[in-house]
Design a protein around this motif. Structure first.
Motif, mmCIF file in Angstrom:
data_model
loop_
_atom_site.group_PDB
_atom_site.id
_atom_site.type_symbol
_atom_site.label_atom_id
_atom_site.label_comp_id
_atom_site.label_asym_id
_atom_site.label_seq_id
_atom_site.Cartn_x
_atom_site.Cartn_y
_atom_site.Cartn_z
ATOM 1 N N ALA A 29 0.833 -1.207 0.000
ATOM 2 C CA ALA A 29 0.000 0.000 0.000
ATOM 3 C C ALA A 29 0.864 1.252 0.000
ATOM 4 C CB ALA A 29 -0.935 -0.009 1.201
ATOM 5 N N ALA A 30 1.994 1.195 0.681
ATOM 6 C CA ALA A 30 2.910 2.342 0.702
ATOM 7 C C ALA A 30 3.401 2.653 -0.707
ATOM 8 C CB ALA A 30 4.086 2.056 1.638
ATOM 9 N N ARG A 31 3.609 1.639 -1.503
ATOM 10 C CA ARG A 31 4.035 1.838 -2.894
ATOM 11 C C ARG A 31 2.948 2.572 -3.676
ATOM 12 N NH1 ARG A 31 5.035 -3.082 -4.107
ATOM 13 N NH2 ARG A 31 7.232 -3.008 -3.555
ATOM 14 N N SER A 32 1.693 2.209 -3.458
ATOM 15 C CA SER A 32 0.583 2.884 -4.147
ATOM 16 C C SER A 32 0.509 4.353 -3.777
ATOM 17 C CB SER A 32 -0.748 2.205 -3.796
ATOM 18 O OG SER A 32 -0.794 0.902 -4.318
ATOM 19 N N GLN A 51 1.431 -1.566 9.838
ATOM 20 C CA GLN A 51 2.265 -2.732 9.510
ATOM 21 C C GLN A 51 3.246 -2.483 8.367
ATOM 22 O OE1 GLN A 51 1.699 -5.372 11.588
ATOM 23 N NE2 GLN A 51 -0.026 -4.295 12.490
ATOM 24 N N LEU A 52 3.744 -1.268 8.241
ATOM 25 C CA LEU A 52 4.622 -0.948 7.110
ATOM 26 C C LEU A 52 5.985 -1.617 7.182
ATOM 27 C CD1 LEU A 52 3.971 2.850 6.532
ATOM 28 C CD2 LEU A 52 3.055 0.909 5.279
ATOM 29 N N GLY A 53 6.629 -1.558 8.334
ATOM 30 C CA GLY A 53 7.981 -2.082 8.442
ATOM 31 C C GLY A 53 8.956 -1.284 7.594
ATOM 32 N N ASP A 54 10.210 -1.673 7.629
ATOM 33 C CA ASP A 54 11.245 -0.981 6.858
ATOM 34 C C ASP A 54 10.973 -1.018 5.359
ATOM 35 O OD1 ASP A 54 12.570 -0.321 9.189
ATOM 36 O OD2 ASP A 54 14.165 -1.795 8.925
ATOM 37 N N GLU A 55 10.468 -2.141 4.869
ATOM 38 C CA GLU A 55 10.168 -2.260 3.435
ATOM 39 C C GLU A 55 9.089 -1.266 3.018
ATOM 40 O OE1 GLU A 55 8.508 -5.468 0.134
ATOM 41 O OE2 GLU A 55 8.865 -6.140 2.187
ATOM 42 N N GLY A 56 8.115 -1.061 3.873
ATOM 43 C CA GLY A 56 7.059 -0.100 3.579
ATOM 44 C C GLY A 56 7.589 1.318 3.492
ATOM 45 N N ILE A 57 8.554 1.664 4.346
ATOM 46 C CA ILE A 57 9.153 2.993 4.291
ATOM 47 C C ILE A 57 9.959 3.154 3.009
ATOM 48 C CG2 ILE A 57 10.781 4.577 5.404
ATOM 49 C CD1 ILE A 57 8.009 4.242 6.776
ATOM 50 N N THR A 58 10.679 2.103 2.632
ATOM 51 C CA THR A 58 11.404 2.127 1.359
ATOM 52 C C THR A 58 10.433 2.399 0.213
ATOM 53 O OG1 THR A 58 13.085 0.601 2.167
ATOM 54 C CG2 THR A 58 12.836 0.772 -0.224
ATOM 55 N N ASN A 59 9.295 1.709 0.213
ATOM 56 C CA ASN A 59 8.291 1.905 -0.837
ATOM 57 C C ASN A 59 7.680 3.299 -0.766
ATOM 58 O OD1 ASN A 59 8.733 -0.736 -1.579
ATOM 59 N ND2 ASN A 59 6.858 -1.518 -0.672
ATOM 60 N N LEU A 60 7.386 3.761 0.432
ATOM 61 C CA LEU A 60 6.753 5.061 0.615
ATOM 62 C C LEU A 60 7.633 6.202 0.124
ATOM 63 C CD1 LEU A 60 4.227 6.434 1.857
ATOM 64 C CD2 LEU A 60 5.553 6.658 3.964
ATOM 65 N N LEU A 61 8.918 6.076 0.343
ATOM 66 C CA LEU A 61 9.837 7.149 -0.011
ATOM 67 C C LEU A 61 10.408 7.022 -1.419
ATOM 68 C CD1 LEU A 61 11.742 7.489 3.380
ATOM 69 C CD2 LEU A 61 9.727 8.738 2.582
ATOM 70 N N ALA A 62 9.981 6.015 -2.155
ATOM 71 C CA ALA A 62 10.445 5.849 -3.534
ATOM 72 C C ALA A 62 9.998 7.048 -4.371
ATOM 73 C CB ALA A 62 9.899 4.555 -4.126
ATOM 74 N N GLY A 63 10.910 7.632 -5.070
ATOM 75 C CA GLY A 63 10.592 8.836 -5.822
ATOM 76 C C GLY A 63 10.560 10.036 -4.879
ATOM 77 N N ASN A 64 10.089 11.146 -5.345
ATOM 78 C CA ASN A 64 10.051 12.364 -4.530
ATOM 79 C C ASN A 64 8.661 12.956 -4.441
ATOM 80 O OD1 ASN A 64 12.760 12.441 -3.808
ATOM 81 N ND2 ASN A 64 13.332 13.388 -5.745
ATOM 82 N N ARG A 65 7.641 12.139 -4.465
ATOM 83 C CA ARG A 65 6.269 12.647 -4.461
ATOM 84 C C ARG A 65 5.802 13.140 -3.098
ATOM 85 N NH1 ARG A 65 3.368 11.371 -9.333
ATOM 86 N NH2 ARG A 65 4.604 9.936 -10.571
ATOM 87 N N LEU A 66 6.498 12.809 -2.040
ATOM 88 C CA LEU A 66 6.065 13.212 -0.705
ATOM 89 C C LEU A 66 6.899 14.351 -0.135
ATOM 90 C CD1 LEU A 66 5.372 9.676 0.808
ATOM 91 C CD2 LEU A 66 3.761 11.246 -0.274
#
Length: 103
Positions: A29-32, A51-66
């Motif tokens: 979901a973080a990737r979306s 339930q994001l975990g480290d992988e979720g943060i990696t996905n969330l911060l991918a790119g610069n949209r945030l």
């Protein structure tokens, strides 16, 4: 998933605050969220206990949209050193609040 449908909708372009607390979103979901072209106005994102975990943060911060976030809530997501380093290195423009309790 529901998050993917939400973040893929052009009807959320004016959305400034998104609160998805206490939903089992997991890293996918973080990737979306990160890849959504429609969340450009988002200034506050609350993902406490998702339930994001480290992988979720990696996905969330991918790119610069945030980059424009001023508040990011990540309480209770089982985050470790990897997530802390990534958050510290992310080029936020004016992040004023970062909540990392109970990780």
């Amino acid at each position: 998933s529901g998050v993917h449908q939400l973040t893929s909708s052009p009807h959320v372009t004016a959305l400034r605050f998104l609160d998805l607390d206490r939903n089992d979103l997991y890293p996918e979901a973080a990737r979306s969220i990160a890849q959504s072209p429609f969340l450009k106005s988002l200034s506050s994102l609350s993902l406490d206990r998702t339930q994001l975990g480290d992988e979720g943060i990696t996905n969330l911060l991918a790119g610069n949209r945030l980059k424009k976030l001023v508040a990011l809530f990540l309480t209770g997501n089982y985050l470790g050193n990897t997530a802390a380093i990534q958050l510290g290195n992310y080029p936020f423009d004016s992040l004023g609040a970062l909540y990392l309790n109970n990780n």
